[in-house]
Design an enzyme around this catalytic site. Structure first.
Site, PDB file in Angstrom:
ATOM      1  N   CYS A 116       0.823  -1.219   0.000  1.00  0.00           N
ATOM      2  CA  CYS A 116       0.000   0.000   0.000  1.00  0.00           C
ATOM      3  C   CYS A 116       0.857   1.269   0.000  1.00  0.00           C
ATOM      4  CB  CYS A 116      -0.939   0.018   1.195  1.00  0.00           C
ATOM      5  SG  CYS A 116      -2.001  -1.420   1.277  1.00  0.00           S
ATOM      6  N   HIS A 257      -2.915   7.416   2.869  1.00  0.00           N
ATOM      7  CA  HIS A 257      -3.442   6.146   2.383  1.00  0.00           C
ATOM      8  C   HIS A 257      -4.738   5.838   3.129  1.00  0.00           C
ATOM      9  CE1 HIS A 257      -4.041   2.025   1.518  1.00  0.00           C
ATOM     10  NE2 HIS A 257      -3.522   1.559   2.638  1.00  0.00           N
ATOM     11  N   ASN A 287     -10.090   0.435   0.662  1.00  0.00           N
ATOM     12  CA  ASN A 287      -8.626   0.450   0.647  1.00  0.00           C
ATOM     13  C   ASN A 287      -8.141  -0.023  -0.729  1.00  0.00           C
ATOM     14  OD1 ASN A 287      -5.904  -0.150   0.857  1.00  0.00           O
ATOM     15  ND2 ASN A 287      -6.070  -1.168   2.840  1.00  0.00           N
TER      16      ASN A 287
HETATM   17  O1  UT7 Z   1      -3.557  -1.024   3.867  1.00  0.00           O
HETATM   18  C1  UT7 Z   1      -2.920  -1.421   5.037  1.00  0.00           C
HETATM   19  C2  UT7 Z   1      -3.432  -2.725   5.488  1.00  0.00           C
HETATM   20  N1  UT7 Z   1      -4.629  -2.823   6.242  1.00  0.00           N
HETATM   21  C3  UT7 Z   1      -5.007  -2.079   7.302  1.00  0.00           C
HETATM   22  O2  UT7 Z   1      -4.517  -1.022   7.588  1.00  0.00           O
HETATM   23  C4  UT7 Z   1      -6.099  -2.647   8.182  1.00  0.00           C
HETATM   24  C5  UT7 Z   1      -5.791  -2.431   9.644  1.00  0.00           C
HETATM   25  N2  UT7 Z   1      -6.795  -3.027  10.522  1.00  0.00           N
HETATM   26  C6  UT7 Z   1      -8.070  -2.644  10.546  1.00  0.00           C
HETATM   27  O3  UT7 Z   1      -8.465  -1.761   9.815  1.00  0.00           O
HETATM   28  C7  UT7 Z   1      -9.010  -3.300  11.534  1.00  0.00           C
HETATM   29  O4  UT7 Z   1      -8.256  -4.126  12.400  1.00  0.00           O
HETATM   30  C8  UT7 Z   1     -10.139  -4.126  10.861  1.00  0.00           C
HETATM   31  C9  UT7 Z   1     -11.132  -3.181  10.167  1.00  0.00           C
HETATM   32  C10 UT7 Z   1      -9.537  -5.075   9.850  1.00  0.00           C
HETATM   33  C11 UT7 Z   1     -10.905  -4.914  11.907  1.00  0.00           C
HETATM   34  O5  UT7 Z   1     -11.404  -4.061  12.903  1.00  0.00           O
HETATM   35  P1  UT7 Z   1     -11.188  -4.432  14.434  1.00  0.00           P
HETATM   36  O6  UT7 Z   1     -11.903  -3.430  15.223  1.00  0.00           O
HETATM   37  O7  UT7 Z   1      -9.706  -4.596  14.661  1.00  0.00           O
HETATM   38  O8  UT7 Z   1     -11.961  -5.805  14.553  1.00  0.00           O
HETATM   39  P2  UT7 Z   1     -11.401  -7.228  15.017  1.00  0.00           P
HETATM   40  O9  UT7 Z   1     -10.532  -7.821  13.969  1.00  0.00           O
HETATM   41  O10 UT7 Z   1     -10.858  -7.081  16.393  1.00  0.00           O
HETATM   42  O11 UT7 Z   1     -12.743  -8.059  15.078  1.00  0.00           O
HETATM   43  C12 UT7 Z   1     -13.787  -7.738  15.983  1.00  0.00           C
HETATM   44  C13 UT7 Z   1     -14.942  -8.691  15.757  1.00  0.00           C
HETATM   45  C14 UT7 Z   1     -14.508 -10.162  15.723  1.00  0.00           C
HETATM   46  O12 UT7 Z   1     -15.522 -10.913  16.354  1.00  0.00           O
HETATM   47  P3  UT7 Z   1     -15.356 -11.413  17.886  1.00  0.00           P
HETATM   48  O13 UT7 Z   1     -14.100 -12.228  17.886  1.00  0.00           O
HETATM   49  O14 UT7 Z   1     -15.239 -10.151  18.688  1.00  0.00           O
HETATM   50  O15 UT7 Z   1     -16.603 -12.181  18.112  1.00  0.00           O
HETATM   51  C15 UT7 Z   1     -14.481 -10.477  14.253  1.00  0.00           C
HETATM   52  O16 UT7 Z   1     -14.713 -11.851  13.995  1.00  0.00           O
HETATM   53  O17 UT7 Z   1     -15.549  -8.435  14.493  1.00  0.00           O
HETATM   54  C16 UT7 Z   1     -15.625  -9.661  13.747  1.00  0.00           C
HETATM   55  N3  UT7 Z   1     -15.518  -9.329  12.328  1.00  0.00           N
HETATM   56  C17 UT7 Z   1     -16.583  -8.984  11.577  1.00  0.00           C
HETATM   57  N4  UT7 Z   1     -17.882  -8.883  11.865  1.00  0.00           N
HETATM   58  C18 UT7 Z   1     -18.711  -8.487  10.871  1.00  0.00           C
HETATM   59  C19 UT7 Z   1     -14.404  -9.263  11.567  1.00  0.00           C
HETATM   60  N5  UT7 Z   1     -14.718  -8.887  10.324  1.00  0.00           N
HETATM   61  C20 UT7 Z   1     -16.062  -8.700  10.304  1.00  0.00           C
HETATM   62  C21 UT7 Z   1     -16.971  -8.316   9.309  1.00  0.00           C
HETATM   63  N6  UT7 Z   1     -18.272  -8.205   9.625  1.00  0.00           N
HETATM   64  N7  UT7 Z   1     -16.585  -7.998   8.045  1.00  0.00           N
END
Ligand code: UT7
Length: 330
Positions: A116, A257, A287
């Protein structure tokens, strides 16, 4: 005479197909509220299906727009640098494909891989060629068809990504006028395992089994990437401002970004730059990896937000992890 790199033309292209969060909810177990709250994304633009439109196709469109705005032709280019992790083919570079499409026969062409941050690494390389007088007119492109490396069964990643390409024409200009004031690039290879594609390279060549296991698709540890992103972007922003004798108050516009709106908000708060100075389009594009910073800059350049004299801070981070900052005086 000392030169500075001036961005004389910008272009952006995203495929016409708009995919809403409700449509994503038909593919994986997710919903509009979760996606918007966690990432700020409302829609993304995707090529119709795998292979329908390539990174080179989108890059060509963005490049043509940038060349037209710069008022030069492809024959004037000395160099084409493309930041991408999704070239049309493994070999040759996407830059050579773009060179052929444009008929830029006087240019050398190569890709850089910094995920990215790829287009900002490319911009930094271009700036060095300009400052040393080695090249006068360079096409810098960030193009990505992330949909072909996305695991469409992984709700933690697939809702985040979009396809697009952005392009800059960068030209040698007088040192005391508008242009790139500084660029800085960073990497920490100790963190690569937070965002990677396991198979398809020399370490794990593709086999039918690896393909069936979707090991040719992106794996991301979102929480770790999030933390590293905020920490690294804040650090890079503070360093480039301090090095150039500027404070947060001197920054008129931030082109970052677009990985996650929450990352942008956290960076804004820590660097102490009001959020309304950040150009934001993640709600519409998601993204788009290396395309992101360039299409975001292009948007601001065309809608009048980039007034002459504005100090523009550019930031990007991606797999590697690799991150970059740039200061541009409009
Ligand atoms: O370009 C550079 C590369 N990428 C990034 O910069 C991404 C960086 N990270 C992020 O943006 C965030 O970590 C995410 C948007 C990917 C995820 O957000 P988060 O607040 O860190 O969520 P999480 O991974 O901690 O997940 C929280 C919950 C989980 O459920 P439990 O374990 O709490 O029951 C996930 O399974 O949300 C669940 N979950 C979803 N639920 C509905 C994960 N993806 C989804 C989804 N829809 N799409």
């Amino acid at each position: 005479m000392a030169f500075r790199s001036r961005i004389t033309g910008t272009g952006g292209f995203a495929p016409p197909r708009v995919v809403t969060n409700d449509e994503m909810a038909k593919i994986v177990d997710t919903n509009d509220q979760w996606i918007q709250e966690r990432s700020g994304i409302k829609t993304r633009r995707l090529v119709d299906f795998e292979g329908a439109m390539s990174t080179g196709d989108m890059a060509e469109q963005a490049a043509k727009a940038a060349l037209e705005r710069a008022g030069i032709t492809a024959l004037d280019l000395d160099l084409i640098i493309v930041g991408t992790v999704t070239p049309d083919m493994r070999v040759p570079s996407c830059a050579c494909i773009v060179q052929q499409r444009l008929g830029a026969k006087n240019a050398a062409a190569f890709d850089v891989l910094a995920a990215c941050a790829g287009s900002m690494f490319a911009l930094s390389v271009a700036d060095k060629f300009i400052r040393t007088g080695t090249a006068k007119r360079i096409l810098v492109i960030g193009g990505e068809t992330l949909s072909v490396i996305t695991n469409w069964t992984d709700r933690g990643t697939c809702v985040l990504f979009g396809d697009a390409a952005g392009a800059f024409v960068v030209e040698a200009a007088p040192e005391d006028g508008p242009g790139l004031v500084d660029t800085a690039i960073y990497s920490d290879g100790n963190t690569w395992q937070h965002l990677y594609i396991p198979a398809g390279g020399s370490k794990q060549p593709l086999t039918p089994q690896l393909l069936a296991e979707r090991k040719d698709r992106l794996i991301m540890n979102g929480r770790e990437v999030y933390k590293i992103a905020v920490r690294s972007l804040v650090d890079a922003a503070e360093k480039i401002l301090a090095k150039n004798g500027l404070t947060a108050a001197d920054v008129g516009l931030v082109v970052a970004h677009q990985a996650n709106l929450r990352i942008i908000e956290a960076v804004a708060q820590r660097v102490d730059i009001p959020l309304d100075r950040f150009v934001i389009n993640i709600d519409r594009y998601g993204n788009t990896s290396s395309a992101s910073a360039l299409i975001t800059f292009d948007e601001a350049a065309r809608d009048g937000r980039m007034k002459p004299g504005t100090n523009v801070l550019m930031l990007a981070i991606g797999a590697g992890m690799c991150w970059a900052a740039a200061l541009y005086r409009a």
